[in-house]
Write an enzyme that holds these catalytic residues in place. Structure first.
Site, PDB file in Angstrom:
ATOM      1  N   SER A 209     -35.075   4.067 -20.679  1.00 57.87           N
ATOM      2  CA  SER A 209     -35.215   4.567 -22.051  1.00 57.87           C
ATOM      3  C   SER A 209     -34.678   3.560 -23.066  1.00 57.87           C
ATOM      4  O   SER A 209     -35.322   3.282 -24.084  1.00 57.87           O
ATOM      5  CB  SER A 209     -34.472   5.895 -22.206  1.00 57.87           C
ATOM      6  OG  SER A 209     -35.133   6.895 -21.473  1.00 57.87           O
TER       7      SER A 209
ATOM      8  N   ARG B  17     -37.025   1.206 -25.818  1.00 58.50           N
ATOM      9  CA  ARG B  17     -36.770   1.210 -27.261  1.00 58.50           C
ATOM     10  C   ARG B  17     -36.515  -0.216 -27.759  1.00 58.50           C
ATOM     11  O   ARG B  17     -37.041  -0.634 -28.788  1.00 58.50           O
ATOM     12  CB  ARG B  17     -35.550   2.082 -27.566  1.00 58.50           C
ATOM     13  CG  ARG B  17     -35.855   3.572 -27.498  1.00 58.50           C
ATOM     14  CD  ARG B  17     -34.580   4.385 -27.316  1.00 58.50           C
ATOM     15  NE  ARG B  17     -34.804   5.817 -27.403  1.00 58.50           N
ATOM     16  CZ  ARG B  17     -35.388   6.562 -26.457  1.00 58.50           C
ATOM     17  NH1 ARG B  17     -35.828   6.006 -25.348  1.00 58.50           N
ATOM     18  NH2 ARG B  17     -35.532   7.864 -26.624  1.00 58.50           N
TER      19      ARG B  17
ATOM     20  N   ARG C  49     -51.308  14.596 -20.548  1.00 57.41           N
ATOM     21  CA  ARG C  49     -50.002  14.779 -21.189  1.00 57.41           C
ATOM     22  C   ARG C  49     -50.195  14.775 -22.709  1.00 57.41           C
ATOM     23  O   ARG C  49     -50.923  13.945 -23.249  1.00 57.41           O
ATOM     24  CB  ARG C  49     -49.015  13.691 -20.733  1.00 57.41           C
ATOM     25  CG  ARG C  49     -48.707  13.789 -19.240  1.00 57.41           C
ATOM     26  CD  ARG C  49     -47.683  12.765 -18.785  1.00 57.41           C
ATOM     27  NE  ARG C  49     -46.350  13.039 -19.326  1.00 57.41           N
ATOM     28  CZ  ARG C  49     -45.305  12.238 -19.141  1.00 57.41           C
ATOM     29  NH1 ARG C  49     -45.433  11.116 -18.430  1.00 57.41           N
ATOM     30  NH2 ARG C  49     -44.129  12.531 -19.661  1.00 57.41           N
TER      31      ARG C  49
ATOM     32  N   SER D 117     -42.067  17.186 -27.104  1.00 64.22           N
ATOM     33  CA  SER D 117     -41.490  15.973 -26.530  1.00 64.22           C
ATOM     34  C   SER D 117     -40.738  15.216 -27.616  1.00 64.22           C
ATOM     35  O   SER D 117     -41.275  14.969 -28.701  1.00 64.22           O
ATOM     36  CB  SER D 117     -42.584  15.072 -25.953  1.00 64.22           C
ATOM     37  OG  SER D 117     -42.047  13.821 -25.604  1.00 64.22           O
TER      38      SER D 117
ATOM     39  N   ASP E   3     -34.458  15.143 -17.066  1.00 69.71           N
ATOM     40  CA  ASP E   3     -34.828  14.255 -15.951  1.00 69.71           C
ATOM     41  C   ASP E   3     -33.935  14.407 -14.724  1.00 69.71           C
ATOM     42  O   ASP E   3     -34.273  13.894 -13.650  1.00 69.71           O
ATOM     43  CB  ASP E   3     -34.819  12.784 -16.410  1.00 69.71           C
ATOM     44  CG  ASP E   3     -35.931  12.496 -17.396  1.00 69.71           C
ATOM     45  OD1 ASP E   3     -36.722  13.406 -17.703  1.00 69.71           O
ATOM     46  OD2 ASP E   3     -36.002  11.345 -17.880  1.00 69.71           O
TER      47      ASP E   3
ATOM     48  N   LYS F  45     -44.589  16.612 -17.590  1.00 72.72           N
ATOM     49  CA  LYS F  45     -44.128  15.271 -17.216  1.00 72.72           C
ATOM     50  C   LYS F  45     -45.082  14.671 -16.169  1.00 72.72           C
ATOM     51  O   LYS F  45     -46.258  14.996 -16.172  1.00 72.72           O
ATOM     52  CB  LYS F  45     -42.674  15.347 -16.791  1.00 72.72           C
ATOM     53  CG  LYS F  45     -41.787  15.786 -17.985  1.00 72.72           C
ATOM     54  CD  LYS F  45     -40.389  15.351 -17.876  1.00 72.72           C
ATOM     55  CE  LYS F  45     -39.543  15.891 -19.012  1.00 72.72           C
ATOM     56  NZ  LYS F  45     -39.743  15.186 -20.274  1.00 72.72           N
TER      57      LYS F  45
HETATM   58  O1  S3P Z   1     -37.278   9.054 -24.985  1.00 70.42           O
HETATM   59  C1  S3P Z   1     -37.149   8.872 -23.769  1.00 70.42           C
HETATM   60  O2  S3P Z   1     -36.839   7.746 -23.310  1.00 70.42           O
HETATM   61  C2  S3P Z   1     -37.378   9.997 -22.854  1.00 70.42           C
HETATM   62  C3  S3P Z   1     -37.377  11.296 -23.307  1.00 70.42           C
HETATM   63  C4  S3P Z   1     -37.534  12.481 -22.439  1.00 70.42           C
HETATM   64  O3  S3P Z   1     -38.837  13.014 -22.618  1.00 70.42           O
HETATM   65  P1  S3P Z   1     -39.159  14.353 -23.479  1.00 70.42           P
HETATM   66  O4  S3P Z   1     -38.623  14.193 -24.830  1.00 70.42           O
HETATM   67  O5  S3P Z   1     -40.648  14.405 -23.451  1.00 70.42           O
HETATM   68  O6  S3P Z   1     -38.507  15.496 -22.747  1.00 70.42           O
HETATM   69  C5  S3P Z   1     -37.337  12.103 -20.955  1.00 70.42           C
HETATM   70  O7  S3P Z   1     -37.771  13.140 -20.132  1.00 70.42           O
HETATM   71  C6  S3P Z   1     -38.085  10.826 -20.599  1.00 70.42           C
HETATM   72  O8  S3P Z   1     -37.919  10.483 -19.249  1.00 70.42           O
HETATM   73  C7  S3P Z   1     -37.560   9.662 -21.420  1.00 70.42           C
HETATM   74  C1  PEP Z   2     -40.533  11.886 -17.761  1.00 75.38           C
HETATM   75  C2  PEP Z   2     -40.290  10.628 -17.422  1.00 75.38           C
HETATM   76  O1  PEP Z   2     -40.889   9.548 -17.939  1.00 75.38           O
HETATM   77  P1  PEP Z   2     -42.066   9.391 -19.028  1.00 75.38           P
HETATM   78  O2  PEP Z   2     -42.132  10.645 -19.849  1.00 75.38           O
HETATM   79  O3  PEP Z   2     -41.651   8.207 -19.831  1.00 75.38           O
HETATM   80  O4  PEP Z   2     -43.326   9.155 -18.260  1.00 75.38           O
HETATM   81  C3  PEP Z   2     -39.267  10.328 -16.399  1.00 75.38           C
HETATM   82  O5  PEP Z   2     -38.950   9.146 -16.204  1.00 75.38           O
HETATM   83  O6  PEP Z   2     -38.756  11.255 -15.740  1.00 75.38           O
END
Ligand code: S3P
Ligand code: PEP
Length: 418
Positions: free
Chosen positions: A21, A25, A96, A142, A304, A331
């Protein structure tokens, strides 16, 4: 891959790759604002796909299963003036959601079309200059949509103000984005349901800042290792009752999944000892821990690690009731359904709703258990610690590459067969 029953070795050290993450960014911000030297960048496939996309000028960009890359690049390409991009992904990515983000960008003046199904990738994006600076967006599907807007906010002539509508999901990821923006000198304010970002001209961005323990005058950023990946080692420590050292984790983390420290302490008796100078943490299980009657938690802020926690509970036969999991359905797979199917194979019947999972009963294990992974890296990694209880066949084990390509190497280095 068939994995025999293993035991955990005591006191082994693991160096998990950088946070996916944070890396994703920083890659976008580095491309938009330049001059960012990133250390301990994630070696995940998702990060590599994003990096490749940012380094190429091709018209069609395929980001496979990478949700953050899909969402972050949508805003990024929307402001690349004069460029046309077709942004696509895997079959699952095409299911998605992306509509709230596309609606918000269109509201700001972006030109984006759906090429197949309304509301879903693939997208056709014509990059344009964006002058408007206020937008509303639903925040309950999300947090990646909001981060996506935040990452480009300072690049817009007039900055950006975002009104978050409804309940805010995965809030810790929004906070992570704001903290990273602050670290690189972009000013933001988050009050109530409003987030405001100043344009880079009026923020501190043009000054040289030192971030994350570096004292030189270039903008260095050292990425902390990935807390979501660390969860599998917490699970191993909780079940295998041996110490594990993890490298490159800080006492104060930007990652919401660092909630693991409190969760595994409170419910499973795993202490986290931090060596701040070495950026090392040690997971120390309390062998005489008295378990609570039930694991009850709202995990909306750390979705996660929900799969990891479920498997730990089943291995320890601790009843559980987890809420706040509505986003799991959109997801890499419908993680609630996947969990229900596969937990049953390791001896736990569950009940799921749109946003929760709870255990109903535990029963005797059968032999020849084969865990399906649904193209979801976290299904493979979260079930692996169960091999401390019983041998498993984990199908399509290579799925781990999405976030943690070295997972199996690290797993086999700290365990051994009987
Ligand atoms: O901003 C991010 O790096 C993430 C946000 C989360 O998603 P959601 O906001 O869709 O729950 C997480 O589940 C994903 O693995 C990474
Ligand atoms: C939800 C995940 O990733 P992304 O949404 O970036 O595919 C994850 O890594 O569990």
């Amino acid at each position: 891959m068939k994995i025999e029953k293993v035991k955990l070795l005591d006191g082994k050290t693991v160096a998990i790759t950088g946070s996916k993450s944070i890396s994703n960014r920083l890659l976008i911000l580095g491309k938009l604002f330049g001059d960012l030297k990133i250390e301990n960048l994630s070696n995940s496939q998702d990060t590599q796909l994003l990096q490749k996309a940012l380094n190429e000028d091709s018209e069609t960009v395929d980001i496979h299963h990478a949700g953050t890359a899909m969402r972050f690049l949508t805003s990024f390409y929307a402001i690349q003036e004069g460029r046309k991009t077709i942004l696509t992904g895997s079959e699952r990515m095409k299911q998605r959601p992306i509509k709230p983000l596309v609606d918000a960008l269109r509201e700001l003046g972006a030109e984006i079309n759906y090429l197949e199904n309304e509301g879903f990738p693939p997208l056709e994006i014509f990059g344009k200059k964006i002058e408007k600076n206020f937008v509303k967006i639903p925040a309950n599907i999300s947090s990646q949509f909001i981060t996506s807007l935040l990452l480009i906010g300072a690049n817009l002539e007039n900055g950006l103000e975002i009104e978050l509508q409804g309940e805010i999901t995965s809030r810790s990821y929004i906070k992570m984005t704001l903290k990273i923006l602050k670290d690189i000198g972009i000013e933001t304010r988050f009050e109530g349901n409003l987030i405001k970002i100043l344009s880079s001209d009026s923020s501190l961005l043009n000054q040289q800042l030192d971030v994350h323990f570096h004292s030189s005058k270039i903008k260095h950023y050292t990425v902390e290792s990935d807390w979501s990946s660390a969860s599998y080692f917490y699970s191993l420590a909780a079940i295998g009752k041996k110490r594990i050292h993890l490298k490159s984790f800080y006492a104060f983390s930007l990652q919401g999944d660092s909630a693991l420290k409190n969760i595994y302490l409170k419910f499973f008796g795993v202490n986290t000892i931090s060596d701040a100078a070495e950026h090392l943490i040690t997971l120390v299980p309390d062998v005489s821990f008295k378990y609570p009657e039930k694991f009850i938690l709202d995990m909306n802020d750390c979705p996660d690690i929900a799969q990891t926690v479920c498997v730990t509970c089943v291995a320890l036969k601790l009843p559980f009731e987890i809420s706040g999991l509505g986003t799991l359905k959109v997801k890499e797979t419908d993680r609630l359904v996947a969990l229900q199917n596969e937990l049953e194979k390791i001896g736990c019947k569950t009940e799921i709703t749109e946003n929760s999972i709870k255990s109903l009963e535990f029963f005797e294990l059968k032999n020849d258990i084969s865990i399906a992974t649904y193209n979801d890296h976290r299904m493979a990694m979260s079930f692996a610690p169960f091999c401390l209880v019983k041998e498993l066949d984990i199908q399509n084990e290579d799925v781990v590459e999405k976030s943690y390509p070295d997972f199996w190497k690290d797993f086999f280095e700290i365990t051994e067969g009987f």
